[in-house]
Structure formats: structure tokens, C-alpha cells
Motif scaffolding. Structure first.
Motif, PDB file in Angstrom:
ATOM      1  N   LEU A 416       0.833  -1.201   0.000  1.00 29.68           N
ATOM      2  CA  LEU A 416       0.000   0.000   0.000  1.00 29.68           C
ATOM      3  C   LEU A 416       0.876   1.262   0.000  1.00 29.68           C
ATOM      4  O   LEU A 416       0.539   2.257  -0.656  1.00 29.68           O
ATOM      5  CB  LEU A 416      -0.919  -0.008   1.221  1.00 29.68           C
ATOM      6  CG  LEU A 416      -1.926   1.150   1.338  1.00 29.68           C
ATOM      7  CD1 LEU A 416      -2.781   1.245   0.086  1.00 29.68           C
ATOM      8  CD2 LEU A 416      -2.804   0.974   2.581  1.00 29.68           C
ATOM      9  N   LEU A 417       1.988   1.213   0.722  1.00 28.08           N
ATOM     10  CA  LEU A 417       2.930   2.336   0.707  1.00 28.08           C
ATOM     11  C   LEU A 417       3.472   2.560  -0.696  1.00 28.08           C
ATOM     12  O   LEU A 417       3.555   3.701  -1.168  1.00 28.08           O
ATOM     13  CB  LEU A 417       4.077   2.065   1.681  1.00 28.08           C
ATOM     14  CG  LEU A 417       5.208   3.108   1.709  1.00 28.08           C
ATOM     15  CD1 LEU A 417       4.686   4.465   2.163  1.00 28.08           C
ATOM     16  CD2 LEU A 417       6.348   2.641   2.615  1.00 28.08           C
ATOM     17  N   VAL A 418       3.819   1.475  -1.370  1.00 31.72           N
ATOM     18  CA  VAL A 418       4.315   1.570  -2.748  1.00 31.72           C
ATOM     19  C   VAL A 418       3.240   2.150  -3.663  1.00 31.72           C
ATOM     20  O   VAL A 418       3.516   3.007  -4.521  1.00 31.72           O
ATOM     21  CB  VAL A 418       4.761   0.185  -3.259  1.00 31.72           C
ATOM     22  CG1 VAL A 418       5.093   0.247  -4.759  1.00 31.72           C
ATOM     23  CG2 VAL A 418       5.973  -0.305  -2.471  1.00 31.72           C
ATOM     24  N   LEU A 419       1.995   1.703  -3.484  1.00 34.66           N
ATOM     25  CA  LEU A 419       0.884   2.206  -4.300  1.00 34.66           C
ATOM     26  C   LEU A 419       0.692   3.704  -4.089  1.00 34.66           C
ATOM     27  O   LEU A 419       0.562   4.478  -5.056  1.00 34.66           O
ATOM     28  CB  LEU A 419      -0.396   1.452  -3.937  1.00 34.66           C
ATOM     29  CG  LEU A 419      -1.666   1.886  -4.677  1.00 34.66           C
ATOM     30  CD1 LEU A 419      -1.551   1.570  -6.157  1.00 34.66           C
ATOM     31  CD2 LEU A 419      -2.899   1.182  -4.076  1.00 34.66           C
ATOM     32  N   ILE A 420       0.688   4.126  -2.819  1.00 35.81           N
ATOM     33  CA  ILE A 420       0.476   5.544  -2.503  1.00 35.81           C
ATOM     34  C   ILE A 420       1.596   6.411  -3.066  1.00 35.81           C
ATOM     35  O   ILE A 420       1.349   7.455  -3.684  1.00 35.81           O
ATOM     36  CB  ILE A 420       0.369   5.741  -0.976  1.00 35.81           C
ATOM     37  CG1 ILE A 420      -0.897   5.083  -0.437  1.00 35.81           C
ATOM     38  CG2 ILE A 420       0.384   7.232  -0.619  1.00 35.81           C
ATOM     39  CD1 ILE A 420      -0.990   5.074   1.080  1.00 35.81           C
ATOM     40  N   THR A 421       2.843   5.982  -2.874  1.00 37.59           N
ATOM     41  CA  THR A 421       3.976   6.801  -3.319  1.00 37.59           C
ATOM     42  C   THR A 421       4.026   6.908  -4.842  1.00 37.59           C
ATOM     43  O   THR A 421       4.405   7.957  -5.383  1.00 37.59           O
ATOM     44  CB  THR A 421       5.301   6.230  -2.792  1.00 37.59           C
ATOM     45  OG1 THR A 421       5.424   4.852  -3.161  1.00 37.59           O
ATOM     46  CG2 THR A 421       5.383   6.353  -1.287  1.00 37.59           C
ATOM     47  N   ASN A 422       3.645   5.854  -5.534  1.00 39.41           N
ATOM     48  CA  ASN A 422       3.676   5.908  -7.000  1.00 39.41           C
ATOM     49  C   ASN A 422       2.518   6.710  -7.573  1.00 39.41           C
ATOM     50  O   ASN A 422       2.695   7.446  -8.547  1.00 39.41           O
ATOM     51  CB  ASN A 422       3.685   4.496  -7.576  1.00 39.41           C
ATOM     52  CG  ASN A 422       5.058   3.864  -7.553  1.00 39.41           C
ATOM     53  OD1 ASN A 422       5.915   4.189  -8.364  1.00 39.41           O
ATOM     54  ND2 ASN A 422       5.288   2.979  -6.602  1.00 39.41           N
ATOM     55  N   LEU A 423       1.343   6.592  -6.978  1.00 37.92           N
ATOM     56  CA  LEU A 423       0.220   7.412  -7.439  1.00 37.92           C
ATOM     57  C   LEU A 423       0.481   8.895  -7.177  1.00 37.92           C
ATOM     58  O   LEU A 423       0.052   9.764  -7.946  1.00 37.92           O
ATOM     59  CB  LEU A 423      -1.069   6.978  -6.735  1.00 37.92           C
ATOM     60  CG  LEU A 423      -1.698   5.669  -7.197  1.00 37.92           C
ATOM     61  CD1 LEU A 423      -2.929   5.346  -6.356  1.00 37.92           C
ATOM     62  CD2 LEU A 423      -2.064   5.735  -8.683  1.00 37.92           C
ATOM     63  N   SER A 424       1.201   9.188  -6.102  1.00 34.62           N
ATOM     64  CA  SER A 424       1.481  10.582  -5.759  1.00 34.62           C
ATOM     65  C   SER A 424       2.353  11.268  -6.807  1.00 34.62           C
ATOM     66  O   SER A 424       2.377  12.499  -6.891  1.00 34.62           O
ATOM     67  CB  SER A 424       2.161  10.672  -4.388  1.00 34.62           C
ATOM     68  OG  SER A 424       3.479  10.154  -4.429  1.00 34.62           O
ATOM     69  N   ARG A 425       3.065  10.491  -7.604  1.00 33.93           N
ATOM     70  CA  ARG A 425       3.890  11.074  -8.659  1.00 33.93           C
ATOM     71  C   ARG A 425       3.053  11.785  -9.722  1.00 33.93           C
ATOM     72  O   ARG A 425       3.566  12.592 -10.489  1.00 33.93           O
ATOM     73  CB  ARG A 425       4.750   9.996  -9.322  1.00 33.93           C
ATOM     74  CG  ARG A 425       5.760   9.355  -8.385  1.00 33.93           C
ATOM     75  CD  ARG A 425       6.611   8.327  -9.096  1.00 33.93           C
ATOM     76  NE  ARG A 425       7.528   7.664  -8.182  1.00 33.93           N
ATOM     77  CZ  ARG A 425       8.423   6.748  -8.536  1.00 33.93           C
ATOM     78  NH1 ARG A 425       8.508   6.381  -9.813  1.00 33.93           N
ATOM     79  NH2 ARG A 425       9.211   6.192  -7.645  1.00 33.93           N
ATOM     80  N   LEU A 426       1.754  11.477  -9.746  1.00 36.73           N
ATOM     81  CA  LEU A 426       0.873  12.113 -10.726  1.00 36.73           C
ATOM     82  C   LEU A 426       0.285  13.424 -10.212  1.00 36.73           C
ATOM     83  O   LEU A 426      -0.314  14.182 -10.980  1.00 36.73           O
ATOM     84  CB  LEU A 426      -0.270  11.155 -11.080  1.00 36.73           C
ATOM     85  CG  LEU A 426       0.138   9.787 -11.657  1.00 36.73           C
ATOM     86  CD1 LEU A 426      -1.109   8.935 -11.869  1.00 36.73           C
ATOM     87  CD2 LEU A 426       0.907   9.958 -12.963  1.00 36.73           C
ATOM     88  N   LEU A 427       0.453  13.702  -8.920  1.00 36.78           N
ATOM     89  CA  LEU A 427      -0.148  14.897  -8.320  1.00 36.78           C
ATOM     90  C   LEU A 427       0.317  16.207  -8.959  1.00 36.78           C
ATOM     91  O   LEU A 427      -0.469  17.155  -9.045  1.00 36.78           O
ATOM     92  CB  LEU A 427       0.143  14.919  -6.812  1.00 36.78           C
ATOM     93  CG  LEU A 427      -0.532  13.807  -5.987  1.00 36.78           C
ATOM     94  CD1 LEU A 427      -0.130  13.921  -4.520  1.00 36.78           C
ATOM     95  CD2 LEU A 427      -2.049  13.889  -6.122  1.00 36.78           C
ATOM     96  N   PRO A 428       1.570  16.322  -9.414  1.00 33.14           N
ATOM     97  CA  PRO A 428       1.993  17.599 -10.011  1.00 33.14           C
ATOM     98  C   PRO A 428       1.404  17.884 -11.390  1.00 33.14           C
ATOM     99  O   PRO A 428       1.482  19.021 -11.865  1.00 33.14           O
ATOM    100  CB  PRO A 428       3.526  17.458 -10.113  1.00 33.14           C
ATOM    101  CG  PRO A 428       3.879  16.352  -9.187  1.00 33.14           C
ATOM    102  CD  PRO A 428       2.710  15.420  -9.221  1.00 33.14           C
ATOM    103  N   LEU A 429       0.819  16.892 -12.038  1.00 33.96           N
ATOM    104  CA  LEU A 429       0.361  17.072 -13.419  1.00 33.96           C
ATOM    105  C   LEU A 429      -0.661  18.200 -13.602  1.00 33.96           C
ATOM    106  O   LEU A 429      -0.631  18.895 -14.626  1.00 33.96           O
ATOM    107  CB  LEU A 429      -0.197  15.753 -13.967  1.00 33.96           C
ATOM    108  CG  LEU A 429       0.831  14.639 -14.168  1.00 33.96           C
ATOM    109  CD1 LEU A 429       0.170  13.412 -14.785  1.00 33.96           C
ATOM    110  CD2 LEU A 429       1.983  15.116 -15.050  1.00 33.96           C
ATOM    111  N   PRO A 430      -1.585  18.426 -12.663  1.00 31.00           N
ATOM    112  CA  PRO A 430      -2.520  19.552 -12.846  1.00 31.00           C
ATOM    113  C   PRO A 430      -1.816  20.910 -12.898  1.00 31.00           C
ATOM    114  O   PRO A 430      -2.410  21.886 -13.373  1.00 31.00           O
ATOM    115  CB  PRO A 430      -3.427  19.456 -11.607  1.00 31.00           C
ATOM    116  CG  PRO A 430      -3.378  18.019 -11.212  1.00 31.00           C
ATOM    117  CD  PRO A 430      -1.974  17.595 -11.495  1.00 31.00           C
ATOM    118  N   PHE A 431      -0.574  20.963 -12.431  1.00 35.09           N
ATOM    119  CA  PHE A 431       0.161  22.224 -12.415  1.00 35.09           C
ATOM    120  C   PHE A 431       1.184  22.313 -13.550  1.00 35.09           C
ATOM    121  O   PHE A 431       2.071  23.158 -13.528  1.00 35.09           O
ATOM    122  CB  PHE A 431       0.879  22.393 -11.070  1.00 35.09           C
ATOM    123  CG  PHE A 431       0.003  22.192  -9.870  1.00 35.09           C
ATOM    124  CD1 PHE A 431      -0.867  23.199  -9.455  1.00 35.09           C
ATOM    125  CD2 PHE A 431       0.016  20.990  -9.173  1.00 35.09           C
ATOM    126  CE1 PHE A 431      -1.694  23.009  -8.353  1.00 35.09           C
ATOM    127  CE2 PHE A 431      -0.807  20.793  -8.069  1.00 35.09           C
ATOM    128  CZ  PHE A 431      -1.656  21.800  -7.656  1.00 35.09           C
TER     129      PHE A 431
END
Length: 471
Positions: A416-431
Motif C-alpha cells: 500500500l505504501l508503494v501504491l500511494i507513493t507511485n500514485l502521488s507522482r501524478l499529483l503535479p500534473l494539474p500544475f
């Protein structure tokens, strides 16, 4: 004789073009490359530090992540070093003495790790001092690169940065495998003693830097050899007031600040998968080769790719490929018939190439944005924001690791930690629109206009996917 002279000239030209990427191989360039080379070769101690914290100080994954995050502090205050270097010369010199001091500090820190460090607090201080040493030398050598890169033609854009980071990658390549192999036969303290020798190289090559002493005669003062504090602040304010400078910088911070699972994953590979130091050295060898490949790919193919495109694809591909780690932490790879060792090597190879390509772009961008006279200060300011993001990344990673109850022996929710950290890499895309388009221009401190970086060459980041704090 004429034929022989002509042949030597052709060989020299070929070496200059192919090996030094068109940069004249003088004594100062060799000194600059040596400093970057040392930054890479300090990776000899990276695994030793990790095992020292885990096995000798008995720290948990959360504690290690928090400690390494705190060790980023010197990289967050890099502008201070740049400001001091630009405005407070020692014996009339702005670069050379600071390089000498940084080398001495680095040696002292590693000698301390080898001899008197026996607690987590002492380790944190020693590692921070080591980071301070590398950060200080990095500021100085980066400023030298910026001064020279500004005069590059469009055809040579980014060649000096590529050469410097290639030198760092070679240093890392040389010591990558040995960082694990030596731990099979020697103690961590022995490796710390060996590592303590390398910073002295920085102090030695500092004397090769071509630098004229700054005159004390106000009448002879010019922009090259003397800058007042007021002038520095004015130039910094002018640069930072530009929206097309601070918006990309904020984007870099957001991208870099996404949580990391590195510390927890190290415990998983050593305590659960029982990877030996020698194999972890092989992994570092693979990532060093991958870093070289990333530098080459960047120099050879990506100069014309718009900045936004590279960042977007890097985030998406890194997120997707990073998800393959879930197969490893859940042992699904074994059901697929893929050995843990091979699976780990493949992941490290691909992600390191992408990370280095991204990092090269940020370096060139930062160099192009620096106004004349405060090269070290502004360049360091931009990169310190990048490193601040790295510290926040470790902090977020530690919090999530603690929240999920992951310890040195419990890895039930590591997936789950791996899933969260990898999905978080997409967070900057809206900016992503905060980054400059290929057609945008930026005003320099001389009120001239130059094409913004993506017009000249595409750029980067990943602060370092391979962390410099423990180097």
C-alpha cells in the motif's frame, strides 16, 4: 613532421569533440570534472551508511527516513553558501578557498563516522556535515559551470552540464559495485575511513581553478570581480519577481515533495528478501550505468523536446513502472517465475534512466535562469527548493510508513505504501502549465531577452533519484 603534427591535432580535436563534448580540456575544466567525480565516488559509503544505521544503531525504517530527511538541511540552505561565496571572498578569492574548506569538512565528517559516532544524534550530525561538505563544493562548482555555460552557443547548449554529470556518474560507476562488495569483507567503519580520503581531492584540485583575486580598489571594481551585498539582493529580487522563474520552481518543489518509500524498501530487501551487500552493490552498479545512459540520451535525443512534455511523460511513466514494485513486495514475481534479484535489477535500471534524464533538465534550466554576478546564489536557491522537496518527501514517507505500521520486520502493508507513493507522482500534473512552453521567453537581469530553456534544450529532475545526502 607536418603530417605528425596534423595527426596529433586531429586526435586532440576528436578527443575534445567526442569525450569533452566540444569543451576545451584545460586545467580548470579538469578540476571542475574532478569535483563532480568525487561527488559520484563518495557513493562508496552509501550502503555502509544504510547498514550502519540499520544494524549497528538499530534504527527503524521510520527513524532512518526521518534522519535522512533531516540530513537534507545543508542542501536546503545552499543559497546561503552561494551568497557567501559571491559576496564574501577569502583572501580575495570567491571560489577556490571555499572548495578547499569543503574538502576538509568532508574528511572530518567521515573520520567522525569511522571513529566517534555511536548514537543516532551523532550519526545525524556527521551525515549532515558530510552533506554540508558536498553541498558547499556543489554550489561553488555549479557557479563555475553556470559562468561558462552562459556563453555556450545553441549547438552546444547543455554540453557542459552533461559532461559534468557524466563525470559524477562515472565516479558512481567505479564505486557502485565495490560499495557492496567491500562490506562483505570489511566493516562499515573501514569504509568510512576509506571514504574520508576522497574529499581531500576536492581541496587539491581547487588550486587549478583559474581565478583572479578581487581588487580592493573601488575604482577598479567591476561586475566580474566584486559585488556588493545590496547589488546581490537587488539582482535576486529582480530575478525572483519574474513569474516565469518562480512558477516553474514551485512546480519542481511539488514534484519532488511527493512521498518516498525508499527507507522502508531498503529494510524489505535486506530483512525480508535477504539481499546481501554484494548484490546491493550490483544494483548500484546498474543504476550508475543507467545514469550514464540517461546523460547520453538527454544529450543525444532530447534537446528539442518541450519542457512540459518531458515532465509529463516522466511523471506518468515513472508512476506506471514504479507500480511493478508491488509485484516484488507481494512476491507475485515468484509466481510469474521471475527471481527477486532479476526483478529488482530491471526496476532499478529503467527508473534510474528516467530519473537522470529529468535531473539533467532541471540543472540546465537553473543554469539558464541565473543572472550575471549572483550565479552561485540564485542557482543554489533554485536547487535548494528542489532539495527541500526531497526533505519533505522523506518526511511524508516516514509519516505514511508509521501510519501503515511498517517496521523492520512487518511489511504486510508495504504494497500500500508503494501504491500511494507511485500514485502521488501524478499529483503535479494539474500544475504542468506552470512550466514554460517552448515558445516562451524570459528576461535576463540585463533586460535582454533570451529563449527560455526548452527552446534551447529540454530539461529535468529527481534529486536525485539517488540521494546525495548520504554521499
Amino acid at each position: 613532421m607536418l603530417i605528425q603534427s596534423s595527426g596529433l591535432s586531429k586526435v586532440k580535436d576528436s578527443v575534445t569533440e567526442k569525450i569533452f563534448l566540444g569543451n576545451q580540456p584545460n586545467a580548470e575544466l579538469i578540476a571542475i570534472l574532478a569535483v563532480y567525480f568525487v561527488q559520484g565516488i563518495l557513493g562508496l559509503s552509501r550502503l555502509a551508511v544504510s547498514f550502519f544505521l540499520k544494524d549497528e544503531l538499530l534504527l527503524s525504517p521510520v527513524q532512518v527516513s526521518a534522519l535522512l530527511g533531516a540530513a537534507f538541511l545543508p542542501w536546503m540552505i545552499k543559497p546561503v553558501f552561494g551568497f557567501i561565496s559571491d559576496g564574501l571572498p577569502i583572501f580575495g578569492y570567491r571560489r577556490r578557498p571555499y572548495l578547499i574548506l569543503s574538502g576538509i569538512l568532508g574528511t572530518v565528517s567521515w573520520v567522525s563516522m569511522a571513529s566517534i559516532v555511536h548514537t543516532s544524534w551523532a550519526a545525524a550530525i556527521a551525515i549532515a556535515l558530510s552533506s554540508l561538505s558536498v553541498a558547499m563544493s556543489d554550489v561553488i562548482v555549479d557557479s563555475l559551470v553556470v559562468e561558462r555555460a552562459r556563453g555556450e552557443s545553441q549547438a552546444k547548449a547543455g554540453s557542459l552540464q552533461s559532461l559534468c554529470w557524466g563525470s559524477s556518474a562515472i565516479g558512481g560507476l567505479i564505486t557502485a559495485y565495490f560499495s557492496g562488495l567491500l562490506l562483505q569483507y570489511f566493516s562499515t567503519h573501514t569504509l568510512f575511513w576509506i571514504t574520508a580520503l576522497f574529499p581531500l581531492i576536492v581541496s587539491g584540485v581547487a588550486w587549478l581553478i583559474a581565478e583572479s583575486p578581487i581588487t580592493k580598489d573601488v575604482k577598479d571594481t567591476n561586475h566580474t570581480n566584486s559585488l556588493t551585498t545590496k547589488h546581490q539582493l537587488v539582482q535576486l529580487r529582480q530575478a525572483l519577481s519574474q513569474k516565469n522563474i518562480w512558477l516553474p520552481t514551485v512546480f519542481i518543489f511539488i514534484w519532488q515533495a511527493t512521498p518516498s518509500a525508499d527507507s522502508a524498501f531498503f529494510y524489505f530487501t535486506t530483512n525480508e528478501l535477504h539481499f546481501e551487500p554484494e548484490f546491493l552493490g550490483r544494483v548500484h552498479l546498474v543504476t550508475s550505468f543507467a545514469s550514464l545512459a540517461g546523460v547520453w540520451i538527454f544529450q543525444r535525443f532530447l534537446k528539442s523536446i518541450p519542457f512540459r512534455v518531458v515532465f509529463a511523460w516522466s511523471a506518468v511513466l515513472s508512476s506506471i513502472l514504479g507500480m511493478t514494485m508491488i509485484l516484488l513486495v507481494t512476491h507475485t514475481n515468484r509466481l510469474l517465475g521471475i527471481d527477486d534479484h532479476w526483478f529488482s535489477l530491471g526496476d532499478s535500471l529503467i527508473l534510474s534512466v528516467m530519473g537522470k534524464i529529468a535531473f539533467m533538465q532541471v540543472m540546465v534550466l537553473a543554469a539558464r535562469l541565473c543572472p550575471f554576478g549572483v550565479e552561485a546564489t540564485l542557482f543554489a536557491l533554485i536547487m535548494s527548493v528542489f532539495n527541500l522537496g526531497g526533505s519533505v518527501s522523506h518526511a511524508f514517507g516516514a509519516l505514511i510508513t508509521h501510519w501503515l505500521g511498517i517496521t523492520a520486520t512487518n511489511f504486510d502493508l508495504l504494497w500500500l505504501l508503494v501504491l500511494i507513493t507511485n500514485l502521488s507522482r501524478l499529483l503535479p500534473l494539474p500544475f504542468i502549465s506552470w512550466l514554460p512552453g517552448a515558445e516562451e521567453k524570459i528576461e535576463t537581469s540585463n533586460e535582454e531577452q533570451q529563449p527560455f530553456l526548452p527552446d534551447l534544450m529540454s530539461d529535468l529532475v529527481a534529486r536525485e533519484p539517488e540521494s546525495r545526502v548520504v554521499e
